[in-house]
Design a protein around this motif. Sequence first.
Motif, PDB file in Angstrom:
ATOM      1  N   LEU A   1      34.270  26.006  80.874  1.00  0.00           N
ATOM      2  CA  LEU A   1      33.294  27.088  80.796  1.00  0.00           C
ATOM      3  C   LEU A   1      31.889  26.519  80.709  1.00  0.00           C
ATOM      4  CD1 LEU A   1      35.052  29.539  78.308  1.00  0.00           C
ATOM      5  CD2 LEU A   1      34.818  29.792  80.786  1.00  0.00           C
ATOM      6  N   TYR A   2      30.999  27.058  81.550  1.00  0.00           N
ATOM      7  CA  TYR A   2      29.615  26.628  81.575  1.00  0.00           C
ATOM      8  C   TYR A   2      28.708  27.827  81.303  1.00  0.00           C
ATOM      9  CZ  TYR A   2      31.609  22.542  83.890  1.00  0.00           C
ATOM     10  OH  TYR A   2      32.367  21.431  84.196  1.00  0.00           O
ATOM     11  N   SER A   3      27.772  27.664  80.355  1.00  0.00           N
ATOM     12  CA  SER A   3      26.851  28.748  80.038  1.00  0.00           C
ATOM     13  C   SER A   3      25.913  28.999  81.210  1.00  0.00           C
ATOM     14  CB  SER A   3      26.040  28.389  78.793  1.00  0.00           C
ATOM     15  OG  SER A   3      25.088  29.389  78.514  1.00  0.00           O
ATOM     16  N   LEU A   4      25.716  30.266  81.545  1.00  0.00           N
ATOM     17  CA  LEU A   4      24.750  30.620  82.581  1.00  0.00           C
ATOM     18  C   LEU A   4      23.359  30.530  81.968  1.00  0.00           C
ATOM     19  CD1 LEU A   4      26.470  33.673  84.313  1.00  0.00           C
ATOM     20  CD2 LEU A   4      26.420  31.288  85.050  1.00  0.00           C
ATOM     21  N   LYS A   5      22.551  29.624  82.477  1.00  0.00           N
ATOM     22  CA  LYS A   5      21.283  29.308  81.831  1.00  0.00           C
ATOM     23  C   LYS A   5      20.101  30.153  82.288  1.00  0.00           C
ATOM     24  CE  LYS A   5      22.812  25.767  79.400  1.00  0.00           C
ATOM     25  NZ  LYS A   5      22.807  25.752  77.931  1.00  0.00           N
ATOM     26  N   ASN A   6      20.311  31.042  83.273  1.00  0.00           N
ATOM     27  CA  ASN A   6      19.138  31.741  83.778  1.00  0.00           C
ATOM     28  C   ASN A   6      18.553  32.735  82.779  1.00  0.00           C
ATOM     29  OD1 ASN A   6      20.902  33.923  83.886  1.00  0.00           O
ATOM     30  ND2 ASN A   6      21.154  33.834  86.106  1.00  0.00           N
ATOM     31  N   GLY A   7      19.351  33.162  81.804  1.00  0.00           N
ATOM     32  CA  GLY A   7      18.833  34.028  80.750  1.00  0.00           C
ATOM     33  C   GLY A   7      18.557  35.455  81.168  1.00  0.00           C
ATOM     34  N   ALA A   8      18.769  35.801  82.431  1.00  0.00           N
ATOM     35  CA  ALA A   8      18.422  37.135  82.892  1.00  0.00           C
ATOM     36  C   ALA A   8      19.261  38.221  82.243  1.00  0.00           C
ATOM     37  CB  ALA A   8      18.565  37.200  84.410  1.00  0.00           C
ATOM     38  N   TYR A   9      20.546  37.918  81.969  1.00  0.00           N
ATOM     39  CA  TYR A   9      21.428  38.928  81.397  1.00  0.00           C
ATOM     40  C   TYR A   9      21.802  38.636  79.952  1.00  0.00           C
ATOM     41  CZ  TYR A   9      22.200  41.136  85.944  1.00  0.00           C
ATOM     42  OH  TYR A   9      22.033  41.805  87.125  1.00  0.00           O
ATOM     43  N   ASN A  10      21.466  37.463  79.440  1.00  0.00           N
ATOM     44  CA  ASN A  10      21.768  37.157  78.045  1.00  0.00           C
ATOM     45  C   ASN A  10      20.880  38.004  77.153  1.00  0.00           C
ATOM     46  OD1 ASN A  10      23.675  35.275  78.794  1.00  0.00           O
ATOM     47  ND2 ASN A  10      22.291  33.543  78.620  1.00  0.00           N
ATOM     48  N   ALA A  11      21.482  38.925  76.435  1.00  0.00           N
ATOM     49  CA  ALA A  11      20.720  39.891  75.639  1.00  0.00           C
ATOM     50  C   ALA A  11      20.784  39.546  74.162  1.00  0.00           C
ATOM     51  CB  ALA A  11      21.262  41.305  75.876  1.00  0.00           C
ATOM     52  N   LEU A  12      19.735  39.915  73.438  1.00  0.00           N
ATOM     53  CA  LEU A  12      19.684  39.741  71.986  1.00  0.00           C
ATOM     54  C   LEU A  12      18.703  40.757  71.427  1.00  0.00           C
ATOM     55  CD1 LEU A  12      20.587  37.969  69.528  1.00  0.00           C
ATOM     56  CD2 LEU A  12      18.454  36.681  69.875  1.00  0.00           C
ATOM     57  N   ALA A  13      19.131  41.484  70.412  1.00  0.00           N
ATOM     58  CA  ALA A  13      18.268  42.510  69.834  1.00  0.00           C
ATOM     59  C   ALA A  13      18.474  42.584  68.329  1.00  0.00           C
ATOM     60  CB  ALA A  13      18.552  43.875  70.469  1.00  0.00           C
ATOM     61  N   LEU A  14      17.448  43.035  67.620  1.00  0.00           N
ATOM     62  CA  LEU A  14      17.566  43.304  66.193  1.00  0.00           C
ATOM     63  C   LEU A  14      18.234  44.665  66.026  1.00  0.00           C
ATOM     64  CD1 LEU A  14      14.079  42.103  64.875  1.00  0.00           C
ATOM     65  CD2 LEU A  14      16.288  40.977  64.560  1.00  0.00           C
ATOM     66  N   VAL A  15      19.431  44.680  65.482  1.00  0.00           N
ATOM     67  CA  VAL A  15      20.190  45.920  65.379  1.00  0.00           C
ATOM     68  C   VAL A  15      20.129  46.533  63.985  1.00  0.00           C
ATOM     69  CG1 VAL A  15      21.738  45.388  67.289  1.00  0.00           C
ATOM     70  CG2 VAL A  15      22.325  44.607  64.989  1.00  0.00           C
ATOM     71  N   GLU A  16      19.642  45.779  63.007  1.00  0.00           N
ATOM     72  CA  GLU A  16      19.470  46.327  61.662  1.00  0.00           C
ATOM     73  C   GLU A  16      18.419  45.510  60.927  1.00  0.00           C
ATOM     74  OE1 GLU A  16      19.397  49.109  59.603  1.00  0.00           O
ATOM     75  OE2 GLU A  16      21.390  49.319  60.525  1.00  0.00           O
ATOM     76  N   VAL A  17      17.570  46.200  60.174  1.00  0.00           N
ATOM     77  CA  VAL A  17      16.516  45.545  59.402  1.00  0.00           C
ATOM     78  C   VAL A  17      16.428  46.217  58.039  1.00  0.00           C
ATOM     79  CG1 VAL A  17      14.051  45.009  59.241  1.00  0.00           C
ATOM     80  CG2 VAL A  17      15.179  44.966  61.471  1.00  0.00           C
ATOM     81  N   SER A  18      16.349  45.411  57.008  1.00  0.00           N
ATOM     82  CA  SER A  18      16.137  45.915  55.657  1.00  0.00           C
ATOM     83  C   SER A  18      14.883  45.265  55.094  1.00  0.00           C
ATOM     84  CB  SER A  18      17.339  45.612  54.753  1.00  0.00           C
ATOM     85  OG  SER A  18      17.099  46.005  53.411  1.00  0.00           O
ATOM     86  N   GLY A  19      13.832  46.068  54.929  1.00  0.00           N
ATOM     87  CA  GLY A  19      12.583  45.524  54.402  1.00  0.00           C
ATOM     88  C   GLY A  19      12.684  45.222  52.917  1.00  0.00           C
ATOM     89  N   MET A  20      11.591  45.290  52.238  1.00  0.00           N
ATOM     90  CA  MET A  20      11.591  44.992  50.807  1.00  0.00           C
ATOM     91  C   MET A  20      12.407  46.040  50.068  1.00  0.00           C
ATOM     92  SD  MET A  20       9.913  42.225  50.503  1.00  0.00           S
ATOM     93  CE  MET A  20       9.470  42.140  48.782  1.00  0.00           C
ATOM     94  N   PRO A  21      13.249  45.630  49.095  1.00  0.00           N
ATOM     95  CA  PRO A  21      14.037  46.603  48.331  1.00  0.00           C
ATOM     96  C   PRO A  21      13.129  47.486  47.482  1.00  0.00           C
ATOM     97  CG  PRO A  21      14.182  44.444  47.332  1.00  0.00           C
ATOM     98  CD  PRO A  21      13.483  44.243  48.646  1.00  0.00           C
ATOM     99  N   ALA A  22      13.604  48.685  47.220  1.00  0.00           N
ATOM    100  CA  ALA A  22      12.813  49.613  46.410  1.00  0.00           C
ATOM    101  C   ALA A  22      12.673  49.086  44.990  1.00  0.00           C
ATOM    102  CB  ALA A  22      13.485  50.992  46.391  1.00  0.00           C
ATOM    103  N   ALA A  23      11.503  49.309  44.416  1.00  0.00           N
ATOM    104  CA  ALA A  23      11.267  48.873  43.036  1.00  0.00           C
ATOM    105  C   ALA A  23      12.114  49.704  42.088  1.00  0.00           C
ATOM    106  CB  ALA A  23       9.789  49.019  42.686  1.00  0.00           C
ATOM    107  N   PRO A  24      12.641  49.093  41.022  1.00  0.00           N
ATOM    108  CA  PRO A  24      13.455  49.865  40.076  1.00  0.00           C
ATOM    109  C   PRO A  24      12.626  50.936  39.383  1.00  0.00           C
ATOM    110  CG  PRO A  24      12.907  47.692  39.188  1.00  0.00           C
ATOM    111  CD  PRO A  24      12.462  47.701  40.626  1.00  0.00           C
ATOM    112  N   PRO A  25      13.229  52.066  39.053  1.00  0.00           N
ATOM    113  CA  PRO A  25      12.482  53.140  38.393  1.00  0.00           C
ATOM    114  C   PRO A  25      12.016  52.679  37.005  1.00  0.00           C
ATOM    115  CG  PRO A  25      14.835  53.578  38.331  1.00  0.00           C
ATOM    116  CD  PRO A  25      14.657  52.386  39.222  1.00  0.00           C
ATOM    117  N   PRO A  26      10.897  53.199  36.541  1.00  0.00           N
ATOM    118  CA  PRO A  26      10.387  52.805  35.223  1.00  0.00           C
ATOM    119  C   PRO A  26      11.354  53.220  34.120  1.00  0.00           C
ATOM    120  CG  PRO A  26       9.172  54.693  36.076  1.00  0.00           C
ATOM    121  CD  PRO A  26      10.040  54.201  37.192  1.00  0.00           C
ATOM    122  N   ALA A  27      11.403  52.435  33.097  1.00  0.00           N
ATOM    123  CA  ALA A  27      12.270  52.753  31.966  1.00  0.00           C
ATOM    124  C   ALA A  27      11.811  54.031  31.294  1.00  0.00           C
ATOM    125  CB  ALA A  27      12.255  51.600  30.968  1.00  0.00           C
ATOM    126  N   PRO A  28      12.757  54.864  30.866  1.00  0.00           N
ATOM    127  CA  PRO A  28      12.360  56.124  30.220  1.00  0.00           C
ATOM    128  C   PRO A  28      11.683  55.858  28.880  1.00  0.00           C
ATOM    129  CG  PRO A  28      14.730  55.736  30.044  1.00  0.00           C
ATOM    130  CD  PRO A  28      14.195  54.687  30.966  1.00  0.00           C
TER     131      PRO A  28
END
Length: 259
Positions: A232-259
Amino acid sequence: MAKQIGIIPLKGTIGNITFYKSQAGHLAREKGGIDANRIATDPAFVRTRENGSEFGRAGKAGKLLRTAFRTLLLNIGDSYLTARLASKMLKVIQADATNVRGQRNVIDGEAELLKGFEFNINGHLGGTLFAPFTAGIDRATGVLKVDIPAFTPINMLASPAGATHFKIMVAGAEIDFEAETFVNANAASAEIAIDATPTEVMNLSVNVTANSTKPLFLSLGIEFYQQINGALYSLKNGAYNALALVEVSGMPAAPPPAP
């Protein structure tokens, strides 16, 4: 800006005209612009300095993200990736509602805006892989995963001429944009024949730091191969080799202030 049409393309400066080569061909433009020292000190250019600072920050953030996914990007053919990603990163920075202009950053911006970003403008994931999938990020455990039900390759792939096999790949990254460091991991399926035989169910996952407080990114890609004399040889032209960001999680939510 003018295009050079002579037999011998020029490079360099003659008088007030600069000749250079770009992806659009051999071009020429008139020298000009404002003195750099004035831009750096004149109060009239404060907005220019602010914009330049944020654009530079976007470029550095884009480079860090590309480096984190470099292993999967080696066979991607998109010469405009750097500029496209920097432009998208700038939108992330501009979404920062915490800091003033010129000091806005990716951490306080909306990293989720990068979800769906295609690393190969010439081969979109959605136009290459038609099989359904689910992507998820579990910040508590640090597990980033993609689940793909069984599918028939010959029906659910837009494969390039000559391709006989393919491989599904996932990569996850935990990125500290302030320290300019990252934690990453990759996983991939075996090479699978492009025929009418249904695939197995694919459950591909990678691990980063559990309970991370940094932005997390999950990408999904596909790479094509050609079998010749049993190898097996990788096709190097890159025309059809796809890559995408399918999920992103930014900064987590800050915890709620203590009562």
